[in-house]
Design a protein around this motif. Structure first.
Motif, mmCIF file in Angstrom:
data_model
loop_
_atom_site.group_PDB
_atom_site.id
_atom_site.type_symbol
_atom_site.label_atom_id
_atom_site.label_comp_id
_atom_site.label_asym_id
_atom_site.label_seq_id
_atom_site.Cartn_x
_atom_site.Cartn_y
_atom_site.Cartn_z
ATOM 1 N N ASP A 1 -3.664 43.277 -54.112
ATOM 2 C CA ASP A 1 -2.471 42.468 -53.854
ATOM 3 C C ASP A 1 -1.257 43.357 -54.098
ATOM 4 O OD1 ASP A 1 -0.269 40.706 -54.048
ATOM 5 O OD2 ASP A 1 -1.575 39.053 -54.609
ATOM 6 N N THR A 2 -0.509 43.659 -53.048
ATOM 7 C CA THR A 2 0.614 44.598 -53.185
ATOM 8 C C THR A 2 1.737 44.038 -54.039
ATOM 9 O OG1 THR A 2 1.663 43.776 -51.155
ATOM 10 C CG2 THR A 2 0.107 45.616 -50.940
ATOM 11 N N ARG A 3 1.773 42.725 -54.240
ATOM 12 C CA ARG A 3 2.834 42.120 -55.054
ATOM 13 C C ARG A 3 2.527 42.200 -56.528
ATOM 14 N NH1 ARG A 3 2.324 36.392 -52.442
ATOM 15 N NH2 ARG A 3 0.196 37.015 -53.025
ATOM 16 N N THR A 4 1.232 42.089 -56.879
ATOM 17 C CA THR A 4 0.850 42.028 -58.294
ATOM 18 C C THR A 4 0.017 43.211 -58.757
ATOM 19 O OG1 THR A 4 -1.198 40.804 -57.848
ATOM 20 C CG2 THR A 4 0.825 39.508 -58.128
ATOM 21 N N GLY B 1 1.778 34.248 -47.151
ATOM 22 C CA GLY B 1 2.584 35.077 -48.055
ATOM 23 C C GLY B 1 1.770 36.182 -48.693
ATOM 24 N N SER B 2 0.445 36.113 -48.568
ATOM 25 C CA SER B 2 -0.414 37.165 -49.136
ATOM 26 C C SER B 2 -0.156 38.484 -48.424
ATOM 27 C CB SER B 2 -1.886 36.776 -48.993
ATOM 28 O OG SER B 2 -2.171 35.600 -49.712
ATOM 29 N N ASP B 3 -0.076 39.576 -49.190
ATOM 30 C CA ASP B 3 0.184 40.905 -48.664
ATOM 31 C C ASP B 3 -0.791 41.854 -49.334
ATOM 32 O OD1 ASP B 3 1.233 43.386 -47.863
ATOM 33 O OD2 ASP B 3 3.255 42.575 -47.778
#
Length: 372
Positions: free
Chosen positions: A123-126, A107-109
């Motif tokens: 981290d593109t999510r955070t 799930g890491s992006d």
């Protein structure tokens, strides 16, 4: 020589250099052993683009990591011919910074960046910048577990769950240990049993033979491990637990200088034994060493026995053997050996007491399965 002569020499030098490189390609470094395969765009592999995007997919081939370059278009990556499955170390040899994020979960992006501050991932999510190596989940669990162990006491529910089948936990009987005197010893059998470095406990139990049960943790992170071992003296359920004090010490001595309630493990094994058994054990090995100069107690004696134990119970042991009931030669008393959770360290025993304050079991926790 003339211009054409110089050009000819330059081409010959280039050819020699190319031949040398072909015969002696740059050494490929193995950053992570057993890293597994990753999907990488061929543009990154052939150097026509630089690493830009790295993400980890659940259920993808190999380790799940996928890498794209900064010039890769959606149309380009949609063509399977433009992608290749390579060992993760191949990508690491192109851009070593990827090693820092290898242990991040599915799930890491991530976006790779390189600027005046250095090389790092975002981290593109955070939006978090990742500039240091992410620890292996097993290392994180190990560090939490180390802080958890050797407390003065734990709730009875913790011990109950250790020996309740369900989820990652299984329970197996490893054998019986004999206690001719009832004086209990906790020790590493290869390093300290039969020496002054073993731990003899203050509380004694009735002389007799008692079963040894092991709590098995089948962990997604670290595989099959022995989470705890216990010696059972009675069928009555324990209502509370107290730490096992060494001989000559009582509970009120806890915290005093020089008072240690734990025993050391330096070979990845622990055992329950009687003090008389310990003395005979030490004498046996002293004689064995004289008769077998230069030989090793484990590789030249116990290794084959542990392998037989595994062959008899492969479903609840690791290859090579995780536990062993062993009897001293000439029909001597029995000792039960077992692997100590995550390996070497210091561990404490805990008496399980009934409502009358009588010991019904002695438990040594090695791991908290919740961490693993």
């Amino acid at each position: 020589m003339g211009l054409f002569g110089k050009k000819r020499e330059e081409k010959q030098a280039e050819k020699i250099t190319a031949d040398k490189q072909e015969k002696n390609p740059p050494e490929r470094k193995e950053y992570i052993r057993g890293a597994g395969g990753s999907i990488v765009s061929k543009s990154v592999l052939n150097g026509t683009s630089r690493l830009k995007w790295l993400f980890r997919q659940e259920g993808s081939p190999g380790n799940g990591w996928v890498a794209f370059g900064d010039t890769d278009t959606q149309e380009y990556v949609n063509d399977a011919n433009n992608m290749a499955v390579v060992d993760f170390n191949t990508l690491a040899n192109i851009e070593p910074t990827v090693v820092n994020v290898f242990y991040m979960p599915p799930g890491s992006d991530l976006e790779f960046r390189c600027d005046e501050s250095g090389k790092y991932f975002v981290d593109t999510r955070t939006g978090e910048e990742i500039r240091q190596a992410v620890k292996h989940p097993g290392q994180i669990a190990f560090e939490k577990n180390r802080k958890f162990l050797n407390q003065e006491t734990y709730p009875a529910e913790f011990f109950r769950q250790l020996f309740t089948k369900g989820g990652p936990v299984d329970v197996v009987r490893a054998g019986e240990a004999d206690f001719p005197t009832g004086e209990v010893v906790l020790a590493d059998p290869l390093a300290y049993l039969g020496s002054r470095y073993e731990t003899v406990l203050e509380r004694k139990v009735p002389a007799g033979s008692y079963p040894v049960e092991l709590s098995l943790c089948r962990s997604r992170i670290v595989g099959l491990r022995i989470a705890a071992a216990r010696l059972l003296f009675a069928d009555r359920p324990p209502v509370r637990y107290e730490i096992a004090m060494p001989k000559g010490r009582r509970g009120e001595d806890l915290g005093k200088p020089g008072v240690f309630t734990f025993f050391g493990v330096d070979t990845g094994l622990a055992c329950f034994a009687d003090s008389e058994t310990s003395g005979r054990y030490g004498a046996f090995w002293a004689q064995w060493a004289q008769e077998n100069p230069g030989k090793n107690k484990y590789t030249d004696y116990f290794e084959a026995l542990f392998k037989k134990s595994f062959e008899a119970n492969p479903q609840c042991q690791n290859p090579g053997g995780s536990f062993l009931e062993w009897r001293l030669p000439k029909n001597g008393p029995r000792v039960v050996f077992f692997a100590s959770g995550m390996g070497d360290g210091v561990y404490s025993g805990y008496w399980g007491l009934d409502e009358e304050g009588e010991a019904v079991c002695l438990t040594v926790p090695f791991m908290n399965p919740e961490f693993f």
